[in-house]
Design a protein around this motif. Structure first.
Motif, PDB file in Angstrom:
ATOM      1  N   UNK A  76       0.804  -1.086   0.056  1.00 13.64           N
ATOM      2  CA  UNK A  76      -0.237  -0.083  -0.043  1.00 13.64           C
ATOM      3  C   UNK A  76       0.866   1.201  -0.134  1.00 13.64           C
ATOM      4  N   UNK A  77       0.352   2.340  -0.553  1.00 14.95           N
ATOM      5  CA  UNK A  77      -0.896   2.422  -1.192  1.00 14.95           C
ATOM      6  C   UNK A  77      -0.836   1.914  -2.683  1.00 14.95           C
ATOM      7  N   UNK A  78      -2.033   1.277  -3.079  1.00 18.23           N
ATOM      8  CA  UNK A  78      -2.167   0.397  -4.464  1.00 18.23           C
ATOM      9  C   UNK A  78      -1.316   1.306  -5.459  1.00 18.23           C
ATOM     10  N   UNK A  79      -0.330   0.662  -6.554  1.00 18.55           N
ATOM     11  CA  UNK A  79       0.047   1.393  -7.449  1.00 18.55           C
ATOM     12  C   UNK A  79       1.293   2.459  -7.090  1.00 18.55           C
ATOM     13  N   UNK A  80       1.717   2.370  -5.936  1.00 21.60           N
ATOM     14  CA  UNK A  80       2.983   3.173  -5.300  1.00 21.60           C
ATOM     15  C   UNK A  80       3.989   2.599  -5.932  1.00 21.60           C
ATOM     16  N   UNK A  81       4.928   3.771  -6.209  1.00 22.42           N
ATOM     17  CA  UNK A  81       6.444   3.343  -6.738  1.00 22.42           C
ATOM     18  C   UNK A  81       7.111   2.807  -5.615  1.00 22.42           C
ATOM     19  N   UNK A  82       6.805   3.456  -4.524  1.00 21.57           N
ATOM     20  CA  UNK A  82       7.634   3.215  -3.120  1.00 21.57           C
ATOM     21  C   UNK A  82       6.599   2.913  -2.160  1.00 21.57           C
ATOM     22  N   UNK A  83       6.322   1.601  -1.854  1.00 26.43           N
ATOM     23  CA  UNK A  83       5.071   1.207  -1.006  1.00 26.43           C
ATOM     24  C   UNK A  83       5.513   1.674   0.424  1.00 26.43           C
ATOM     25  N   UNK A  84       4.589   2.280   1.262  1.00 27.29           N
ATOM     26  CA  UNK A  84       4.823   2.615   2.628  1.00 27.29           C
ATOM     27  C   UNK A  84       4.161   1.740   3.667  1.00 27.29           C
ATOM     28  N   UNK A  85       3.635   0.825   3.101  1.00 25.91           N
ATOM     29  CA  UNK A  85       2.971  -0.196   4.026  1.00 25.91           C
ATOM     30  C   UNK A  85       2.392  -1.493   3.309  1.00 25.91           C
ATOM     31  N   UNK A  86       2.157  -2.200   4.254  1.00 27.10           N
ATOM     32  CA  UNK A  86       1.615  -3.692   3.961  1.00 27.10           C
ATOM     33  C   UNK A  86      -0.013  -3.826   4.417  1.00 27.10           C
ATOM     34  N   UNK A  87      -0.729  -4.399   3.871  1.00 27.90           N
ATOM     35  CA  UNK A  87      -2.303  -4.402   4.496  1.00 27.90           C
ATOM     36  C   UNK A  87      -2.840  -5.799   3.839  1.00 27.90           C
ATOM     37  N   UNK A  88      -3.901  -6.247   4.792  1.00 27.45           N
ATOM     38  CA  UNK A  88      -4.592  -7.431   4.316  1.00 27.45           C
ATOM     39  C   UNK A  88      -5.422  -6.954   3.152  1.00 27.45           C
ATOM     40  N   UNK A  89      -5.783  -8.189   2.247  1.00 28.17           N
ATOM     41  CA  UNK A  89      -6.732  -8.017   1.208  1.00 28.17           C
ATOM     42  C   UNK A  89      -7.978  -7.173   1.307  1.00 28.17           C
ATOM     43  N   UNK A  90      -8.627  -7.456   2.472  1.00 24.88           N
ATOM     44  CA  UNK A  90      -9.782  -6.879   2.974  1.00 24.88           C
ATOM     45  C   UNK A  90      -9.859  -5.426   3.655  1.00 24.88           C
ATOM     46  N   UNK A  91      -8.630  -4.862   3.453  1.00 22.62           N
ATOM     47  CA  UNK A  91      -8.391  -3.377   4.049  1.00 22.62           C
ATOM     48  C   UNK A  91      -9.343  -2.348   3.262  1.00 22.62           C
TER      49      UNK A  91
END
Length: 320
Positions: A76-91
């Motif tokens: 996360x966030x979806x499509x970010x070049x540099x993700x800043x987090x990881x989330x469950x699929x139901x987020x």
């Protein structure tokens, strides 16, 4: 006159009950709520996640991407070049519960509480317990939070519709929560119900909040931030994680109980205009326009059922 057909009386009575249900919000809804005390909702049963025999409880994780691949999570966030987090699929779909993991300062990517003992600081067991108990879950990047706490917080949380947010903070990271919440509107504070640092030692209590926090945020944190019982330090790692989720379930049930009592109290108001229940006359409305709205009947009801600070003993599930 012609006698009524068999069943005609029952059909008429059923139609009347149906019409009453349309007007009153339900068919055969029973006695009014103000005729007895609201029944306290039961505490949700905490479910243990299942593991295969060849799976490690707290495997080593090298990055957010590694954590996502191990547990089928989403960057996360979806499509970010540099993700800043990881989330469950139901987020982006879970409207009920969200569990946020705030990492230790300087923690490697994909790590959570680097100072916890015996693998307790691994994010993997927390994600597994969260998924088994109906929580959407999210782990932030420590580097991203340190560089831009408010921006990182907003970029991720705007994708969650959850109305009830719980925060599990790594040791020393509660001030990061305060900095992230500082710019948001005070009306949004209530979304964040509980903040708990389960493995923080007694020397770090109370948290060192930033000096420039608004008074409304300080007041909210005083009721939302909980101190973990010292007894947790002596428990087995798996037992501690279970105690954490039992604590969250207990706090949620007590919040729901307080909300139920508050809404039940609306039906007993005598001085306020309650659309659908009781309408004041024009003269009464005009006469009450200059009332003290901070101390009128409605304000007193809301203050009575404010969700205040819990004692440390109340963190022990099953103990009232």
């Amino acid at each position: 006159s012609q006698a009524p057909r068999v069943g005609e009386g029952e059909q008429s009575a059923a139609m009347l009950r149906c019409c009453a249900g349309i007007c009153c919000g339900g068919v055969d809804s029973g006695p009014p709520a103000n005729q007895g005390a609201a029944e306290a909702p039961a505490v949700r049963q905490v479910v243990k996640p299942t593991l295969r025999l060849d799976e490690e409880e707290a495997p080593a994780v090298s990055s957010l991407s590694d954590l996502a691949s191990r547990l089928s999570l989403t960057l996360a966030p979806p499509g970010a070049v540099e993700p800043v987090a990881v989330t469950t699929d139901d987020f982006p779909r879970n409207c009920n519960r969200l569990l946020l993991l705030l990492p230790s300062a300087g923690a490697p990517s994909g790590a959570w509480d680097t100072s916890a003992r015996d693998g307790l600081g691994s994010a993997v067991p927390i994600f597994r317990w969260a998924q088994a108990n109906g929580y959407a879950a999210c782990l932030f990047s420590a580097a991203a939070l340190e560089e831009a706490p408010t921006e990182t917080w907003e970029r991720v949380l705007k994708g969650s519709p959850a109305g009830c947010v719980f925060v599990l903070a790594a040791s020393g990271s509660l001030p990061t929560l305060a900095r992230a919440l500082q710019p948001i509107h005070p009306l949004l504070y209530s979304r964040f119900r509980v903040a708990l640092a389960p493995f923080e030692g007694p020397t770090a209590w109370p948290p060192a909040w930033p000096a420039d926090l608004p008074a409304e945020l300080i007041e909210h944190l005083a009721g939302a931030v909980l101190r973990a019982p010292a007894a947790w330090a002596k428990e087995e790692p798996r037992a501690v994680v279970q105690l954490v989720f039992e604590c969250l379930a207990l706090r949620e049930s007590r919040y729901q109980n307080a909300e139920a009592r508050k809404y039940q109290g609306f039906q007993t108001l005598k001085e306020n205009d309650m659309p659908g229940m009781k309408r004041l006359g024009l003269d009464e409305r005009i006469a009450r326009m200059d009332r003290d709205r901070g101390n009128d009947e409605l304000a007193q009801l809301l203050k009575k059922h404010e969700h205040g600070k819990f004692d440390e003993d109340e963190l022990e599930p099953g103990v009232d």
